[in-house]
Scaffold this motif. Structure first.
Motif, PDB file in Angstrom:
ATOM      1  N   ASP B   2      -7.904 -47.159 -10.684  1.00 49.50           N
ATOM      2  CA  ASP B   2      -8.995 -46.308 -10.199  1.00 49.50           C
ATOM      3  C   ASP B   2      -8.699 -44.840 -10.493  1.00 49.50           C
ATOM      4  O   ASP B   2      -7.645 -44.515 -11.024  1.00 49.50           O
ATOM      5  CB  ASP B   2      -9.225 -46.521  -8.692  1.00 49.50           C
ATOM      6  CG  ASP B   2      -7.995 -46.172  -7.880  1.00 49.50           C
ATOM      7  OD1 ASP B   2      -7.483 -45.051  -8.031  1.00 49.50           O
ATOM      8  OD2 ASP B   2      -7.520 -47.018  -7.092  1.00 49.50           O
ATOM      9  N   PHE B   3      -9.658 -43.982 -10.170  1.00 44.81           N
ATOM     10  CA  PHE B   3      -9.480 -42.549 -10.395  1.00 44.81           C
ATOM     11  C   PHE B   3      -9.246 -41.805  -9.077  1.00 44.81           C
ATOM     12  O   PHE B   3      -9.415 -40.598  -8.998  1.00 44.81           O
ATOM     13  CB  PHE B   3     -10.729 -41.952 -11.067  1.00 44.81           C
ATOM     14  CG  PHE B   3     -11.002 -42.468 -12.459  1.00 44.81           C
ATOM     15  CD1 PHE B   3     -10.391 -41.869 -13.559  1.00 44.81           C
ATOM     16  CD2 PHE B   3     -11.859 -43.526 -12.675  1.00 44.81           C
ATOM     17  CE1 PHE B   3     -10.646 -42.331 -14.839  1.00 44.81           C
ATOM     18  CE2 PHE B   3     -12.119 -43.992 -13.960  1.00 44.81           C
ATOM     19  CZ  PHE B   3     -11.516 -43.394 -15.044  1.00 44.81           C
ATOM     20  N   GLU B   4      -8.891 -42.540  -8.025  1.00 50.42           N
ATOM     21  CA  GLU B   4      -8.828 -41.927  -6.693  1.00 50.42           C
ATOM     22  C   GLU B   4      -7.485 -41.243  -6.431  1.00 50.42           C
ATOM     23  O   GLU B   4      -6.450 -41.689  -6.899  1.00 50.42           O
ATOM     24  CB  GLU B   4      -9.028 -43.001  -5.609  1.00 50.42           C
ATOM     25  CG  GLU B   4     -10.252 -43.887  -5.790  1.00 50.42           C
ATOM     26  CD  GLU B   4     -11.542 -43.101  -5.807  1.00 50.42           C
ATOM     27  OE1 GLU B   4     -11.637 -42.120  -5.037  1.00 50.42           O
ATOM     28  OE2 GLU B   4     -12.441 -43.455  -6.591  1.00 50.42           O
ATOM     29  N   ASP B   5      -7.530 -40.183  -5.595  1.00 56.36           N
ATOM     30  CA  ASP B   5      -6.310 -39.579  -5.075  1.00 56.36           C
ATOM     31  C   ASP B   5      -5.618 -40.569  -4.138  1.00 56.36           C
ATOM     32  O   ASP B   5      -6.293 -41.374  -3.488  1.00 56.36           O
ATOM     33  CB  ASP B   5      -6.664 -38.339  -4.237  1.00 56.36           C
ATOM     34  CG  ASP B   5      -7.033 -37.145  -5.105  1.00 56.36           C
ATOM     35  OD1 ASP B   5      -6.546 -37.065  -6.244  1.00 56.36           O
ATOM     36  OD2 ASP B   5      -7.794 -36.287  -4.629  1.00 56.36           O
ATOM     37  N   GLU B   9      -2.500 -37.064  -1.586  1.00 54.97           N
ATOM     38  CA  GLU B   9      -3.129 -36.163  -2.551  1.00 54.97           C
ATOM     39  C   GLU B   9      -4.493 -35.706  -2.037  1.00 54.97           C
ATOM     40  O   GLU B   9      -4.862 -34.537  -2.166  1.00 54.97           O
ATOM     41  CB  GLU B   9      -3.285 -36.862  -3.915  1.00 54.97           C
ATOM     42  CG  GLU B   9      -1.967 -37.046  -4.660  1.00 54.97           C
ATOM     43  CD  GLU B   9      -2.041 -38.067  -5.806  1.00 54.97           C
ATOM     44  OE1 GLU B   9      -0.983 -38.332  -6.414  1.00 54.97           O
ATOM     45  OE2 GLU B   9      -3.134 -38.601  -6.076  1.00 54.97           O
ATOM     46  N   LEU B 305      -2.115 -37.903 -15.735  1.00 51.41           N
ATOM     47  CA  LEU B 305      -2.044 -37.526 -14.322  1.00 51.41           C
ATOM     48  C   LEU B 305      -1.519 -38.680 -13.486  1.00 51.41           C
ATOM     49  O   LEU B 305      -0.811 -38.472 -12.503  1.00 51.41           O
ATOM     50  CB  LEU B 305      -3.419 -37.100 -13.809  1.00 51.41           C
ATOM     51  CG  LEU B 305      -3.883 -35.717 -14.272  1.00 51.41           C
ATOM     52  CD1 LEU B 305      -5.274 -35.417 -13.740  1.00 51.41           C
ATOM     53  CD2 LEU B 305      -2.904 -34.642 -13.816  1.00 51.41           C
ATOM     54  N   THR B 306      -1.848 -39.890 -13.885  1.00 49.73           N
ATOM     55  CA  THR B 306      -1.328 -41.060 -13.189  1.00 49.73           C
ATOM     56  C   THR B 306       0.196 -41.075 -13.282  1.00 49.73           C
ATOM     57  O   THR B 306       0.891 -41.297 -12.289  1.00 49.73           O
ATOM     58  CB  THR B 306      -1.915 -42.353 -13.790  1.00 49.73           C
ATOM     59  OG1 THR B 306      -3.336 -42.297 -13.625  1.00 49.73           O
ATOM     60  CG2 THR B 306      -1.382 -43.589 -13.108  1.00 49.73           C
TER      61      THR B 306
END
Lengths: 372, 405
Positions: B2-5, B9, B305-306
């Motif tokens: 997923d793209f979630e914090d 974060e 970023l991951t």
């Protein structure tokens, strides 16, 4: 941010990679290429079936392993890397996907269980010669449960046991039909293809019995497009796997080959070319991840993400395959070198489920809708 | 996937968002009328000091040095949120990003006490004096001479492409100290007072009109040996450390030009015959092509970023971002001009906005392909450091610098 496959999924990928390196290296693809009587690598396919690969993403209630799309994605990447000449994509990405998305509970139960048990090779028959089908352009008819007409090319047409066929009904509405191919009303004709490592043929229906899969009309067309979107993501992973294999092959050769007193890998003309291939591959892999995320999460933007993954991967693979030949020089263009195996596969995958132009149209149309 | 914090974060992002929202009224440039560069700089210094008070000026540094002891991911989150505003931070990016981390690594305890915090607070600005007229991509070719004289070194020569030198108080500099050895072995690294006698700064006007780059001339400038960073003739190692200073730059896939959304809105306009620019199949093909590139970069960043979120620092593969973005900016901006016909080459009296001024973006893109690593050097970086291909033959490798042509 967790935009990555899980540890378990990566472990599965390594396992699949090891299996394919061991059982289906390029000599297996080459054997199918060289022997016109071979439609696929039967022994490898049988082993895959024994390992349960065909049912890996089929829900447990239908007899499958019950893993998801993300697991299929990492497997697809390895199948693409190894050029495994097996009817996996036609059976799993296309046939099963169509039954899952379009079929009734009863149809799913019967058909998917047979695939999971390794008893059925399936395919999706949609093309009718040159061009891509549109609702108003389908000629194959389904009348009172019987099919009349011809489909070509159809992946694995010569070996498939069953097919989902795109047709029009008595009211000229598009519909999807489930057909058992082992019946008198079905004729098969083998077709020569640019990529003989994958089987292609024509299916001729002369009153073959068929079951309707879902309803006819707009919803059938929507199911067909959704199946293509899902397949586009999975094929994108196959294409990225192939592109990565081409880059590695070019790197290995360039490091080994000396000219003008040094390895050709030290010339910027080669380095910059390979850097560009790497960039294309990374963009394609990243876009394939985006497609995987949309597919696995059931996101509304799947048509956009799938088209982006597809176009990006098609461009990357074709470029990587062509530059791999180029880096190998004259040897790269011999029958003996493996470069042309990838070149052939990259081109056949580029057109198999719609050419890049068609998918680019989908990107712009979907993106335009998003922009107010 | 997923793209979630992560929850941590997300919590940090919320804190940063709230704080930035509070600062906007006073410091966001869009809430001010036309400001001179001096006024923007003054406003920027005030904002920088507030950032430093919160530890945001260097998120990953410990509190006692003016940071907040945060993670690299938190630094990125701060940057992502700050970028949504138009704060006057442009003057401090290099200062805090490159010379100051090198000072932290190589300067004495006492020097760090004196210089680090004022730089983080924007009270002092630092520049990086690397390139020379004869040493661009080949940084090892620098000629600016430093001669030992008692406890001092005397510097003579010229630097170029030094960003913000004209507003800098200090700079880090790489010099030639021994021309009798091969080039990478005869360089020494110092920090210098940019207000010292003999330092002359001349801004360079760029092809697109911008002027943050400077030439800097050194004439008998005296630098104490205590301002040396690293060993005598060990400057190359310090320079590499500066260039390797790991920071994840938050880059917009649009490259600072028109966003693809704005481009679609612009192309959607109707011509006299009532046809939308988007009816043209060639236009539609181009949009798809740019979308694929932009999406590829955004998703590549998401993958990086991951890694960062899981504690891995980005490697040399990060070089591909600018390579893709700059060329796309150039092609996309030119194509939008094409769709305007002959008027595409004319500057409108009132450009729609700076962001969507594709004429400026087109001109800037030519420089963007060079600044901070040319397209060609970035390809070498990928080929050698990512793909492991051999380096080019170095004909100057073992030849004393003074014997090179």
């Amino acid at each position: 941010m967790n935009f990555d496959f899980s540890e378990e999924q990566k472990a599965l990928q390594s396992e699949v990679q090891r299996f394919l390196a061991d059982r289906s290296d390029l000599s297996v693809a080459r054997a199918v290429l060289d022997d016109a009587s071979m439609s696929h690598a039967e022994a490898v396919w049988r082993e895959m079936l024994e390992l349960g690969w065909a049912g890996i993403a089929i829900p447990e209630q239908y007899g499958g392993v019950g893993l998801g799309y993300l697991e299929l994605c990492v497997m697809a990447q390895e199948l693409g890397r190894s050029l495994a000449p097996v009817p996996f994509s036609s059976t799993v990405y296309q046939f099963c996907e169509a039954v899952l998305r379009g079929g009734s509970e009863e149809q799913r139960g019967a058909v998917l269980a047979a695939v999971a048990a390794g008893e059925t090779i399936g395919t999706l028959a949609f093309a009718e010669g040159v061009g891509f089908p549109a609702p108003g352009r389908i000629k194959l008819r389904c009348e009172q449960g019987r099919l009349h007409g011809e489909k070509w090319p159809v992946a694995d047409a010569m070996i498939a046991d069953a097919a989902v066929v795109l047709a029009i009904n008595e009211s000229n509405e598009p519909c999807l039909c489930l057909v058992d191919l082992a019946q008198d009303g079905v004729q098969r004709r083998a077709l020569d293809s640019i990529d003989p490592t994958r089987n292609q043929g024509a299916l001729v229906f002369e009153g073959a019995e068929a079951q309707l899969l879902g309803k006819a009309g707009d919803s059938a067309w929507a199911v067909f497009r959704a199946v293509l979107d899902a397949a586009a993501v999975l094929f994108a992973f196959e294409q990225v796997g192939g592109a990565e294999a081409c880059l590695q092959s070019a790197i290995d050769f360039a490091n080994e080959r000396n000219a003008f007193g040094r390895p050709i890998a030290s010339f910027q003309a080669i380095k910059h070319k390979l850097a560009d291939v790497y960039v294309g591959n990374q963009l394609a892999l990243s876009n394939a991840y985006y497609g995987a995320w949309a597919l696995a999460s059931g996101a509304d933007e799947l048509p956009l993400a799938a088209a982006v993954a597809r176009v990006s991967a098609t461009e990357a693979y074709e470029n990587a395959a062509a530059e791999n030949v180029q880096v190998h020089g004259g040897m790269g263009f011999t029958w003996e070198a493996d470069c042309h195996l990838f070149l052939r596969r990259s081109r056949s995958l580029a057109v198999l489920i719609g050419d890049p132009g068609m998918w680019k149209k989908q990107i712009t149309a979907e993106f335009e809708r998003k922009v107010a | 996937m997923d793209f979630e914090d992560t929850p941590e974060e997300a919590e940090f992002r919320a804190e940063v968002k709230a704080w930035l929202a509070e600062q906007a009224a006073e410091y966001d440039l869009s809430n001010h009328g036309e400001l001179s560069v001096d006024q923007q700089l003054a406003l920027g210094r005030a904002f920088q000091a507030r950032k430093a008070d919160r530890g945001y000026a260097k998120v990953t540094w410990p509190r006692e040095l003016g940071g907040m002891g945060g993670t690299p991911m938190q630094a990125v989150i701060y940057d992502q949120e700050e970028e949504k505003y138009d704060f006057p931070t442009v003057f401090f990016g290099i200062s805090v990003g490159m010379p100051i981390p090198v000072m932290r690594r190589f300067a004495t305890e006492e020097q760090q006490q004196r210089y680090l915090v004022p730089a983080l607070r924007g009270e002092e600005i630092w520049c990086q004096l690397f390139s020379e007229p004869a040493a661009g991509s080949d940084l090892g070719g620098i000629r600016l001479r430093a001669l030992r004289d008692g406890d001092d070194w005397v510097l003579n020569g010229q630097k170029i492409w030094t960003s913000w030198a004209h507003i800098s108080d200090y700079g880090v500099i790489i010099t030639r100290t021994d021309p009798s050895v091969p080039k990478h072995r005869g360089m020494t690294y110092f920090f210098v007072d940019m207000k010292a006698p003999g330092v002359e700064v001349r801004p360079i006007q760029q092809a697109a009109g911008g002027g943050e780059f400077c030439e800097v001339f050194f004439t008998d400038v005296r630098v104490p040996d205590s301002a040396r960073l690293g060993e005598i003739n060990g400057g190359w190692q310090v320079a590499i450390a500066t260039l390797m200073e790991e920071r994840f730059a938050v880059t917009e896939a649009s490259g600072g030009g028109a966003s693809l959304e704005d481009t679609v809105r612009f192309l959607r306009r109707e011509f006299d015959d009532g046809e939308s620019g988007l009816d043209d199949p060639i236009v539609r093909d181009k949009i798809a092509q740019w979308y694929v590139a932009e999406s590829g970069i955004n998703n590549f960043h998401a993958r990086q970023l991951t890694g960062l979120s899981q504690g891995q620092l980005p490697g040399p593969e990060a070089a591909l971002s600018k390579l893709v973005i700059a060329r796309k900016l150039q092609a996309q901006s030119a194509y939008i001009m094409d769709t305007c016909g002959p008027a595409g080459a004319i500057y409108p009296d009132h450009p729609i906005s700076r962001a969507s001024d594709y004429r400026m973006a087109w001109l800037e893109a030519a420089g963007y392909r060079i600044a901070g690593g040319t397209d060609e050097i970035l390809r070498n970086t990928i080929a050698e450091r990512v793909l492991g291909l051999p380096g080019d033959v170095r004909v100057d490798k073992n030849i004393p610098f003074e014997q090179l042509g």
